[in-house]
Design a protein around this motif. Structure first.
Motif, PDB file in Angstrom:
ATOM      1  N   GLN A   1     -11.243  58.501  46.176  1.00  0.00           N
ATOM      2  CA  GLN A   1     -10.787  58.882  44.863  1.00  0.00           C
ATOM      3  C   GLN A   1     -11.617  58.380  43.107  1.00  0.00           C
ATOM      4  O   GLN A   1     -11.898  59.115  42.902  1.00  0.00           O
ATOM      5  CB  GLN A   1      -9.789  59.188  45.133  1.00  0.00           C
ATOM      6  CG  GLN A   1      -9.549  60.413  45.734  1.00  0.00           C
ATOM      7  CD  GLN A   1      -7.495  60.321  46.180  1.00  0.00           C
ATOM      8  OE1 GLN A   1      -6.809  59.668  45.840  1.00  0.00           O
ATOM      9  NE2 GLN A   1      -7.492  60.922  46.763  1.00  0.00           N
ATOM     10  N   PRO A   2     -11.303  57.034  43.802  1.00  0.00           N
ATOM     11  CA  PRO A   2     -12.115  56.704  42.279  1.00  0.00           C
ATOM     12  C   PRO A   2     -13.554  56.871  42.321  1.00  0.00           C
ATOM     13  O   PRO A   2     -13.889  57.235  40.717  1.00  0.00           O
ATOM     14  CB  PRO A   2     -12.211  55.529  42.333  1.00  0.00           C
ATOM     15  CG  PRO A   2     -10.844  54.880  43.425  1.00  0.00           C
ATOM     16  CD  PRO A   2     -11.312  56.020  44.215  1.00  0.00           C
ATOM     17  N   ALA A   3     -14.165  56.521  43.331  1.00  0.00           N
ATOM     18  CA  ALA A   3     -15.704  56.988  42.961  1.00  0.00           C
ATOM     19  C   ALA A   3     -16.384  58.692  42.552  1.00  0.00           C
ATOM     20  O   ALA A   3     -16.749  58.710  41.701  1.00  0.00           O
ATOM     21  CB  ALA A   3     -16.424  56.995  44.283  1.00  0.00           C
ATOM     22  N   ALA A   4     -15.128  59.573  43.396  1.00  0.00           N
ATOM     23  CA  ALA A   4     -15.450  61.710  42.105  1.00  0.00           C
ATOM     24  C   ALA A   4     -14.857  61.092  40.881  1.00  0.00           C
ATOM     25  O   ALA A   4     -15.324  61.773  40.120  1.00  0.00           O
ATOM     26  CB  ALA A   4     -14.193  62.371  43.603  1.00  0.00           C
ATOM     27  N   LYS A   5     -14.056  59.971  40.529  1.00  0.00           N
ATOM     28  CA  LYS A   5     -13.291  60.075  39.464  1.00  0.00           C
ATOM     29  C   LYS A   5     -14.547  59.530  38.010  1.00  0.00           C
ATOM     30  O   LYS A   5     -14.593  60.168  37.442  1.00  0.00           O
ATOM     31  CB  LYS A   5     -12.251  59.305  39.509  1.00  0.00           C
ATOM     32  CG  LYS A   5     -11.639  59.527  37.785  1.00  0.00           C
ATOM     33  CD  LYS A   5      -9.887  58.951  37.770  1.00  0.00           C
ATOM     34  CE  LYS A   5      -9.296  59.085  36.173  1.00  0.00           C
ATOM     35  NZ  LYS A   5      -8.118  58.358  36.251  1.00  0.00           N
ATOM     36  N   LEU A   6     -15.055  58.705  38.658  1.00  0.00           N
ATOM     37  CA  LEU A   6     -16.021  58.093  38.052  1.00  0.00           C
ATOM     38  C   LEU A   6     -17.020  59.420  37.552  1.00  0.00           C
ATOM     39  O   LEU A   6     -18.190  59.556  36.414  1.00  0.00           O
ATOM     40  CB  LEU A   6     -16.826  57.257  38.184  1.00  0.00           C
ATOM     41  CG  LEU A   6     -15.828  55.456  38.522  1.00  0.00           C
ATOM     42  CD1 LEU A   6     -16.973  54.066  39.441  1.00  0.00           C
ATOM     43  CD2 LEU A   6     -15.922  55.101  36.957  1.00  0.00           C
ATOM     44  N   ALA A   7     -17.256  59.861  38.673  1.00  0.00           N
ATOM     45  CA  ALA A   7     -18.473  60.680  38.542  1.00  0.00           C
ATOM     46  C   ALA A   7     -18.644  61.751  37.657  1.00  0.00           C
ATOM     47  O   ALA A   7     -19.469  62.695  36.923  1.00  0.00           O
ATOM     48  CB  ALA A   7     -19.034  61.076  39.908  1.00  0.00           C
ATOM     49  N   TYR A   8     -17.200  62.764  38.290  1.00  0.00           N
ATOM     50  CA  TYR A   8     -17.041  63.167  36.872  1.00  0.00           C
ATOM     51  C   TYR A   8     -16.680  63.039  35.806  1.00  0.00           C
ATOM     52  O   TYR A   8     -16.913  63.756  34.486  1.00  0.00           O
ATOM     53  CB  TYR A   8     -15.577  63.671  37.842  1.00  0.00           C
ATOM     54  CG  TYR A   8     -14.387  64.754  36.550  1.00  0.00           C
ATOM     55  CD1 TYR A   8     -15.022  65.624  36.261  1.00  0.00           C
ATOM     56  CD2 TYR A   8     -13.065  64.136  35.717  1.00  0.00           C
ATOM     57  CE1 TYR A   8     -13.761  66.753  35.409  1.00  0.00           C
ATOM     58  CE2 TYR A   8     -12.267  64.692  34.774  1.00  0.00           C
ATOM     59  CZ  TYR A   8     -12.482  66.311  34.453  1.00  0.00           C
ATOM     60  OH  TYR A   8     -12.146  66.954  34.136  1.00  0.00           O
ATOM     61  N   GLN A   9     -16.216  62.036  35.181  1.00  0.00           N
ATOM     62  CA  GLN A   9     -15.878  60.616  33.685  1.00  0.00           C
ATOM     63  C   GLN A   9     -17.576  61.055  33.250  1.00  0.00           C
ATOM     64  O   GLN A   9     -17.794  61.288  32.197  1.00  0.00           O
ATOM     65  CB  GLN A   9     -15.200  59.613  33.825  1.00  0.00           C
ATOM     66  CG  GLN A   9     -13.795  59.812  34.031  1.00  0.00           C
ATOM     67  CD  GLN A   9     -13.200  58.475  34.386  1.00  0.00           C
ATOM     68  OE1 GLN A   9     -13.901  57.635  34.045  1.00  0.00           O
ATOM     69  NE2 GLN A   9     -12.147  58.864  33.620  1.00  0.00           N
ATOM     70  N   LEU A  10     -18.455  60.353  34.222  1.00  0.00           N
ATOM     71  CA  LEU A  10     -20.548  60.374  33.800  1.00  0.00           C
ATOM     72  C   LEU A  10     -20.766  61.782  33.075  1.00  0.00           C
ATOM     73  O   LEU A  10     -21.016  62.429  32.221  1.00  0.00           O
ATOM     74  CB  LEU A  10     -20.739  59.876  34.439  1.00  0.00           C
ATOM     75  CG  LEU A  10     -21.725  59.745  34.362  1.00  0.00           C
ATOM     76  CD1 LEU A  10     -22.250  58.757  32.651  1.00  0.00           C
ATOM     77  CD2 LEU A  10     -23.180  59.032  35.149  1.00  0.00           C
ATOM     78  N   ALA A  11     -20.548  62.994  33.900  1.00  0.00           N
ATOM     79  CA  ALA A  11     -20.573  64.075  34.546  1.00  0.00           C
ATOM     80  C   ALA A  11     -20.186  65.184  32.594  1.00  0.00           C
ATOM     81  O   ALA A  11     -20.900  65.484  32.000  1.00  0.00           O
ATOM     82  CB  ALA A  11     -20.484  64.760  34.982  1.00  0.00           C
ATOM     83  N   LYS A  12     -19.225  63.951  32.565  1.00  0.00           N
ATOM     84  CA  LYS A  12     -18.280  65.875  31.482  1.00  0.00           C
ATOM     85  C   LYS A  12     -18.551  64.472  30.281  1.00  0.00           C
ATOM     86  O   LYS A  12     -18.746  65.688  29.213  1.00  0.00           O
ATOM     87  CB  LYS A  12     -16.988  65.350  31.541  1.00  0.00           C
ATOM     88  CG  LYS A  12     -15.989  65.676  31.002  1.00  0.00           C
ATOM     89  CD  LYS A  12     -14.491  65.520  31.082  1.00  0.00           C
ATOM     90  CE  LYS A  12     -14.010  66.471  30.187  1.00  0.00           C
ATOM     91  NZ  LYS A  12     -12.262  66.928  31.129  1.00  0.00           N
ATOM     92  N   GLN A  13     -19.512  63.357  30.198  1.00  0.00           N
ATOM     93  CA  GLN A  13     -19.146  62.828  29.206  1.00  0.00           C
ATOM     94  C   GLN A  13     -20.452  63.090  28.653  1.00  0.00           C
ATOM     95  O   GLN A  13     -21.623  63.551  27.317  1.00  0.00           O
ATOM     96  CB  GLN A  13     -19.350  61.288  28.670  1.00  0.00           C
ATOM     97  CG  GLN A  13     -19.444  60.069  28.244  1.00  0.00           C
ATOM     98  CD  GLN A  13     -18.549  60.379  26.906  1.00  0.00           C
ATOM     99  OE1 GLN A  13     -18.688  61.248  26.097  1.00  0.00           O
ATOM    100  NE2 GLN A  13     -18.349  58.843  27.019  1.00  0.00           N
ATOM    101  N   ASN A  14     -22.031  63.298  29.625  1.00  0.00           N
ATOM    102  CA  ASN A  14     -23.046  63.649  29.434  1.00  0.00           C
ATOM    103  C   ASN A  14     -22.831  65.011  29.166  1.00  0.00           C
ATOM    104  O   ASN A  14     -23.788  65.411  27.956  1.00  0.00           O
ATOM    105  CB  ASN A  14     -23.596  63.394  30.573  1.00  0.00           C
ATOM    106  CG  ASN A  14     -24.486  62.557  30.955  1.00  0.00           C
ATOM    107  OD1 ASN A  14     -24.184  61.525  30.166  1.00  0.00           O
ATOM    108  ND2 ASN A  14     -24.484  62.188  32.458  1.00  0.00           N
ATOM    109  N   ALA A  15     -21.825  66.202  29.870  1.00  0.00           N
ATOM    110  CA  ALA A  15     -21.982  67.061  28.964  1.00  0.00           C
ATOM    111  C   ALA A  15     -21.661  67.633  27.001  1.00  0.00           C
ATOM    112  O   ALA A  15     -22.251  68.511  26.678  1.00  0.00           O
ATOM    113  CB  ALA A  15     -21.503  68.676  29.526  1.00  0.00           C
TER     114      ALA A  15
END
Length: 358
Positions: A310-324
């Motif tokens: 779950q922490p890895a999923a949250k990191l990937a989500y945060q990075l994708a959102k920041q990039n978008a």
């Protein structure tokens, strides 16, 4: 029977390839996607591992490929005896090579860090069975930025003032501490995209990147606290030239994942072996602890399930959102569509990570 199943898998693969071409021509990609989704259970059954086939273990490349393999060999030999099956080793030179091997179904079990483990579980039919533990007792490690102690670039101010002046050594994009966390927690908040703002870049392992900075082939490198500790032991003279400019929040440790096609009983035996490894008293336990220490100073393994990602999923989500949010778009509708897709993927991942069986 085994030969028959392999031949059946080959025939099925040929059929699906021809079927895909025909469906794409006749009905377009939407219908094709639906039909292939319906065919997935059959394909998965055809590719189920034979009872006497070797369990193929993939190793995350943290040093060199040979170094990683020799470190894991003693543990995997014991695992083979514990589960009563041969265990073969796949050791590669890059995250991308290991990821491609997983995609080609050439890996049955693997040692993976956050993003790669997340993709293996959510996209490649694998399950988490264990998570590593280190001697420091911390539930994770930290991403680092390294530079030389001497001028011209030896402070965060120098780095942030003129990123275009400096040469970067970083990890592959699948690397949590080598790319994802530094990008998310340091570079993007300072309006710097790692891939575009530096004079040049080297993409390699944590060891090669640290050596590049120590030998003046790069000015700043991503790394992590566990690998840099190992680097200090192996390259003391080079490590003495380096300093830590920045460190991240704690990142959860790596996981061991196993294909879902294996029986639950076998996955449970793998988990039991890993949890017990290095915990016995006496000469055997001492020997196992020496092996664990060579594996980046590990203390052992704890039982884990998909929820550990779950922490890895949250990191990937945060990075994708920041990039978008920070990317250039033709209009706001395109940006919103991308953000909605990111939310949808994150929700899908959350559903998969609720599967907590061994």
């Amino acid at each position: 029977m085994q030969i028959f199943m392999r031949r059946f898998a080959d025939v099925l693969a040929e059929f699906l390839a021809g079927f895909e071409a025909g469906m794409r021509a006749a009905f377009g990609p939407a219908a094709l996607g639906l039909m292939l989704l319906l065919a997935l259970p059959l394909a998965a059954t055809a590719q189920a591992p034979a009872a006497d086939a070797p369990v193929r273990f993939g190793i995350l490349p943290l040093g060199g490929a040979f170094e990683s393999r020799s470190d894991w060999d003693p543990l995997l030999a014991e695992l083979s005896r514990a589960i009563g099956r041969p265990v073969s080793v796949l050791s590669v030179n890059s995250y991308e090579a290991l990821e491609q091997a997983i995609q080609r179904n050439e890996v049955d079990m693997a040692f993976l860090s956050g993003k790669m483990a997340l993709d293996a579980v959510t996209q490649r039919r694998m399950k988490v069975v264990a998570q590593v533990v280190r001697h420091d007792g911390l539930p994770g490690y930290r991403a680092l930025l390294l530079s030389r102690k001497t001028p011209p670039m030896h402070s965060l101010k120098h780095l942030l003032d003129q990123p275009e002046r400096w040469r970067l050594a970083r990890g592959e994009k699948q690397s949590v501490s080598g790319f994802i966390v530094p990008q998310l927690q340091f570079f993007l908040p300072n309006h710097i995209a790692m891939e575009t703002r530096f004079q040049s870049e080297i993409v390699g392992t944590h060891q090669t990147n640290a050596l590049a900075v120590a030998n003046n082939e790069a000015d700043v490198a991503t790394n992590n606290s566990a690998d840099f500790e190992r680097f200090r032991q192996r390259f003391p003279a080079e490590a003495e030239r380096l300093q830590v400019l920045w460190e991240s929040e704690l990142i959860p440790h790596a996981q061991i994942v196993v294909r879902r096609e294996y029986p639950a009983e076998l996955r449970t035996r793998v988990q039991a072996f890993l949890v017990a490894y290095g915990r016995a008293k006496g000469p055997r336990g001492d020997a196992e602890r020496v092996v664990l220490k060579s594996l980046h100073d590990l203390a052992g393994f704890v039982a884990a399930d998909n929820s550990s990602l779950q922490p890895a999923a949250k990191l990937a989500y945060q990075l994708a959102k920041q990039n978008a949010v920070t990317a250039q778009w033709v209009n706001d509708a395109a940006r919103q569509a991308r953000l909605q897709r990111i939310e949808s993927v994150y929700a899908e991942q959350a559903g998969v990570l609720k599967d907590l069986t061994p």
